[in-house]
Design an enzyme around this catalytic site. Structure first.
Site, PDB file in Angstrom:
ATOM      1  N   MET A  37      24.342   9.249   1.887  1.00 16.57           N
ATOM      2  CA  MET A  37      24.211  10.544   2.552  1.00 16.57           C
ATOM      3  C   MET A  37      24.551  10.411   4.035  1.00 16.57           C
ATOM      4  SD  MET A  37      23.716  13.674   2.085  1.00 16.57           S
ATOM      5  CE  MET A  37      22.691  14.264   0.737  1.00 16.57           C
TER       6      MET A  37
ATOM      7  N   LYS B 240     -17.715  -1.378   6.040  1.00 19.63           N
ATOM      8  CA  LYS B 240     -18.158  -2.362   5.058  1.00 19.63           C
ATOM      9  C   LYS B 240     -19.676  -2.348   4.888  1.00 19.63           C
ATOM     10  CE  LYS B 240     -17.039  -7.049   3.519  1.00 19.63           C
ATOM     11  NZ  LYS B 240     -16.273  -8.276   3.814  1.00 19.63           N
TER      12      LYS B 240
ATOM     13  N   GLU C 155       0.808  -1.221   0.000  1.00 19.52           N
ATOM     14  CA  GLU C 155       0.000   0.000   0.000  1.00 19.52           C
ATOM     15  C   GLU C 155       0.845   1.276   0.000  1.00 19.52           C
ATOM     16  OE1 GLU C 155      -0.530  -2.602   1.943  1.00 19.52           O
ATOM     17  OE2 GLU C 155      -2.612  -3.253   1.727  1.00 19.52           O
TER      18      GLU C 155
ATOM     19  N   PHE D 294     -11.251  -8.105  13.637  1.00 16.74           N
ATOM     20  CA  PHE D 294     -10.172  -8.481  12.723  1.00 16.74           C
ATOM     21  C   PHE D 294      -9.890  -7.347  11.736  1.00 16.74           C
ATOM     22  CE2 PHE D 294      -8.757 -10.489   8.699  1.00 16.74           C
ATOM     23  CZ  PHE D 294      -7.509 -10.903   9.147  1.00 16.74           C
ATOM     24  N   GLN D 295      -8.635  -6.961  11.642  1.00 19.01           N
ATOM     25  CA  GLN D 295      -8.184  -5.873  10.776  1.00 19.01           C
ATOM     26  C   GLN D 295      -8.898  -4.552  11.047  1.00 19.01           C
ATOM     27  OE1 GLN D 295      -8.085  -7.383   6.672  1.00 19.01           O
ATOM     28  NE2 GLN D 295      -5.991  -8.098   7.033  1.00 19.01           N
TER      29      GLN D 295
END
Lengths: 586, 195
Positions: free
Chosen positions: A501, A187, A75, A137-138
């Site tokens: 760097m 949802k 993502e 969940f999630q």
């Protein structure tokens, strides 16, 4: 504008009791989301499906003729791709992700877009509303996690809110000082059917003023200062690009004859070869612009925010100068550098007002000072970097050859680190929206997905991602996107086998104690090959130009790994804690 | 120099806005001394009163960063001289202690307090005022077995404000007038710039 699009697979009205309103259609929340995107003229979505966003993905299946979805590999890659897309095309980048880990993986990209003012709308799925707060969940509280890194965010739990909320989201993302917006949709709302009256774009939010009213008295005061100035100096940033004000900016600069220097996000707003373009500001910027910041008498900052990497130590920054600050965001005025004349407004409006009041001038003697400093920098730094005589390759010569081969017409996307500074310093830009880099956040891993996004945003332009050996490995999985969609993006890995760097700072400020900066990398050409992407490695000067030419000539994606000197440093440099005039050439 | 500033924020009534405003302080590691949210004089518009101990320069920067949040209409910040403010405090003490050992009437009179509840087992007093006043009664009651003490956030009225009724109409216009777009800094041009 109101329009009702034909909704595929429209659900039958569930209850026959209400009299059918001829103006409405019964749709699901998911269909309303996709209809909103179509009405906002979105063409490309970068995303990754998952449990809580499945209804939207299911509806997307029916929209594939109108919306292109690019399946990223992580993502974070979706957010950077959307940023690259937005910065190259000037449109809003759109991201889909699921709840929980899908949403938390967006945070870095949101933060990057927030600090670099990139317009982006992220849509995340969320667990059913009745499960909110139960550690389902999630489930993650994405609204609170993303509050500090979004311009605006909102959780939808009722489908009827979707059209207005998305209209608001797009309006907020692209208007004023643009930025990222996140809309979290539970949802149940995605599945819920409701009477849809069509999509109406948002044009006004009473608590939100994207474009402030320009105060004429400040324009007048600014003009007086500019007309009296003997050594005026313009600093310009991304505000000029975001405001589509490149032409207004050119007219202002050419009428006043004022030398102008850019922040790395402002690069390209003015062509590199413009006689009044005196170079790059900041820690690794050009010598003249840094030193002469402390000699100018009027400093005109346009669409830039005086980042600490630009100003160095504030108490040694342009103390002798009167400061005029043009910015669309009032919170930027006086935040870091005190403005004597605050010109609060969109520079697309303020610049022409200012141009009308200033007298035509030339500042030859003052410009000559920039040229003198440039000559010193050429001799001390640039010549060795672009046309080196040492055995090993330099990053600068790679960029220089790319300039030669592309003529400055390519979009250059960078990651973060030494190669970023070198690319921004030496790349030529003939047109605006040609440089895409992570400026404010300094996000390693930005380069590859952003380059992919830029190619989707501007398919007709050559897009070159210049990336270090460290940064590429942070998001290397996005090579899968190049493979799956045949993205014609050119990847140049400048490999110095170090986190360069950090190593440079260790060398200069930590007695060469190279604590965990030497990095062993895989064979990048073989990795590319595994993804079906042609590539080659070059470590000798004799083969470099041909290798770059092959890369540019190869249709589709290509990866070129260039082995460069291990311990080269980027100079000039304003050491941390020093004033801009203390810039070091070595 | 740090001093008390009361920040008044007019906002839409939106879930999550409290966190968005609070992060503006926490990201700069500024402690919020007290925070109150309530309806305002305008229907549907909420009003935050936030008390911080900070320098004016920092407060001005934070105020602007709050004001640019999408759901925030307007932010004002005021010194204690520029506002009328009050805090409310409740004190719960054992009734028998207080009845035996204290001249309750004098106590109430001296501290402008009143008894809210008197039961056999405990009594609850209430007072409003500035910090010193509510603290005064606290100290007076401490020796007598104070069971519970609570003080509300500061609520404040800005002396110079003409309220938000007119402003909200300006904000509702498609092109807000300069009145709505006013900025405490930009409106004081003569103070910041002179040729």
């Amino acid at each position: 504008m109101e329009q009702i699009l034909e909704i595929p697979k429209a659900e039958k009205r569930l209850n026959g009791d209400a009299v059918a309103n001829p103006k409405t259609t019964v749709v699901t929340g998911s269909q309303a989301v996709l209809d909103a995107l179509v009405c906002e003229k979105v063409e490309t979505i970068f995303g990754y499906p998952g449990g809580a966003i499945m209804p939207i993905y299911d509806a997307l299946y029916d929209y594939s003729d109108r919306l292109t979805h690019i399946l990223v590999r992580h993502e974070q890659g979706a957010t950077h791709a959307a940023q690259g897309y937005a910065r190259a095309s000037g449109r809003v980048g759109v991201v889909f992700a699921t709840s929980g880990p899908g949403a938390t993986n967006l945070v870095t990209g949101l933060a990057d877009a927030q600090i670099d003012s990139t317009p982006m709308v992220c849509i995340t799925g969320q667990v059913f509303a009745h499960l909110l707060g139960t550690d389902a969940f999630q489930e993650i509280d994405v609204i609170n996690i993303t509050t500090p890194v979004t311009k605006w965010n909102y959780q939808v739990t009722d489908a009827r809110e979707i059209p207005q909320v998305l209209a608001k989201a797009f309006f907020i993302a692209r208007s004023g000082r643009s930025g990222p917006v996140l809309v979290d949709i539970s949802k149940n709302a995605q599945l819920q059917t409701f009477d849809y009256e069509g999509y109406t774009p948002c044009q006004h939010i009473r608590s939100y003023r994207p474009k402030p009213i320009v105060r004429k008295e400040y324009i007048e005061q600014a003009a007086v200062l500019i007309n009296r100035a003997e050594r005026p100096f313009v600093l310009f940033g991304q505000g000029v690009i975001l405001g589509n004000a490149e032409e207004e900016f050119r007219q202002f600069i050419e009428k006043t004859g004022i030398p102008a220097a850019w922040t790395i996000l402002g690069a390209g707003a003015m062509p590199t070869d413009h006689p009044l373009n005196v170079g790059m500001l900041g820690m690794h910027g050009n010598y003249g612009p840094n030193v002469l910041t402390n000699q100018c008498d009027v400093l005109i900052a346009i669409g830039m925010r005086f980042d600490d990497r630009v100003t160095g130590r504030l108490d040694k920054y342009a103390k002798q100068a009167k400061v005029i600050h043009l910015d669309i965001d009032p919170a930027e005025i006086d935040k870091n550098v005190k403005a004597d004349v605050p010109v609060w407004g969109d520079c697309k409006e303020t610049l022409p007002m200012l141009t009308a009041l200033v007298s035509p001038k030339k500042h030859e003697a003052w410009l000559a000072k920039f040229r003198e400093h440039d000559a010193q920098e050429q001799a001390a730094v640039i010549e060795n970097e672009l046309r080196p005589t040492c055995d090993t390759l330099t990053m600068g010569e790679v960029v220089n050859l790319l300039n030669e081969l592309t003529g400055g017409d390519a979009i250059i996307v960078t990651d973060v680190g030494q190669h970023q500074m070198v690319a921004c310093r030496y790349a030529w830009f003939n047109q605006t929206r040609s440089t895409i880099t992570s400026g404010g956040l300094g996000t390693m891993g930005f380069g590859l997905p952003a380059a992919i996004g830029a190619k989707f945003g501007k398919p007709d332009r050559t897009v070159i991602g210049i990336i270090g050996d460290g940064g590429i490995q942070m998001t290397i999985q996005e090579l899968g996107v190049i493979q799956q969609y045949g993205v014609g993006v050119k990847i140049v890995i400048l490999n110095n086998q170090f986190l360069g760097m950090v190593r440079q700072w260790q060398e200069l400020f930590h007695e060469r104690r190279y604590s965990f900066t030497d990095m062993v990398s895989p064979d990048f050409v073989k990795v590319a090959d595994a993804y079906g992407i042609p590539g080659q490695r070059v470590s000798e000067r004799a083969f470099l130009k041909n290798a770059l030419q092959t890369m540019l000539d190869t249709p589709g994606g290509h990866l070129l790994e260039v082995m460069v000197g291990k311990e080269n440093n980027v100079f000039p440099m304003v050491p941390q804690g020093c004033g801009v005039a203390e810039i070091r050439l070595k | 120099m740090k001093q008390e500033f009361t920040i008044t924020v007019y906002t839409e009534n939106q879930v999550g806005l409290l966190v968005r405003i609070a992060t503006m302080f926490s990201r700069r590691k500024i402690n919020i001394e007290s925070l109150n949210t309530s309806p305002s004089e305008v229907d549907g518009i909420h009003r935050f009163n936030i008390l911080v101990d900070e320098t004016e320069e920092v407060v001005r920067k934070v105020a602007r960063q709050i004001e640019k949040q999408v759901d925030v209409l307007k932010v004002y910040f005021s010194t204690n001289e520029e506002i009328i403010w009050q805090e409310l405090a409740l004190y719960k003490v054992p009734t028998d202690e207080i009845a035996e050992k204290v001249k309750v009437e004098r106590l109430l009179r001296e501290h402008g307090a009143r008894a809210v509840v008197i039961r056999k087992d405990y009594t609850v007093f209430e007072t409003t005022g500035h910090r010193e006043e509510t603290d005064g009664l606290l100290h007076a009651l401490e020796p007598y077995g104070l069971i519970e003490f609570v003080r509300s956030a500061r609520v404040a009225i800005i002396k110079g404000s003409r309220g938000f009724h007119e402003k909200i109409r300006e904000f509702e216009e498609m092109q807000p007038s300069s009145e709505a777009a006013e900025n405490e800094f930009l409106n004081e041009g003569e103070k910041v710039f002179s040729m």
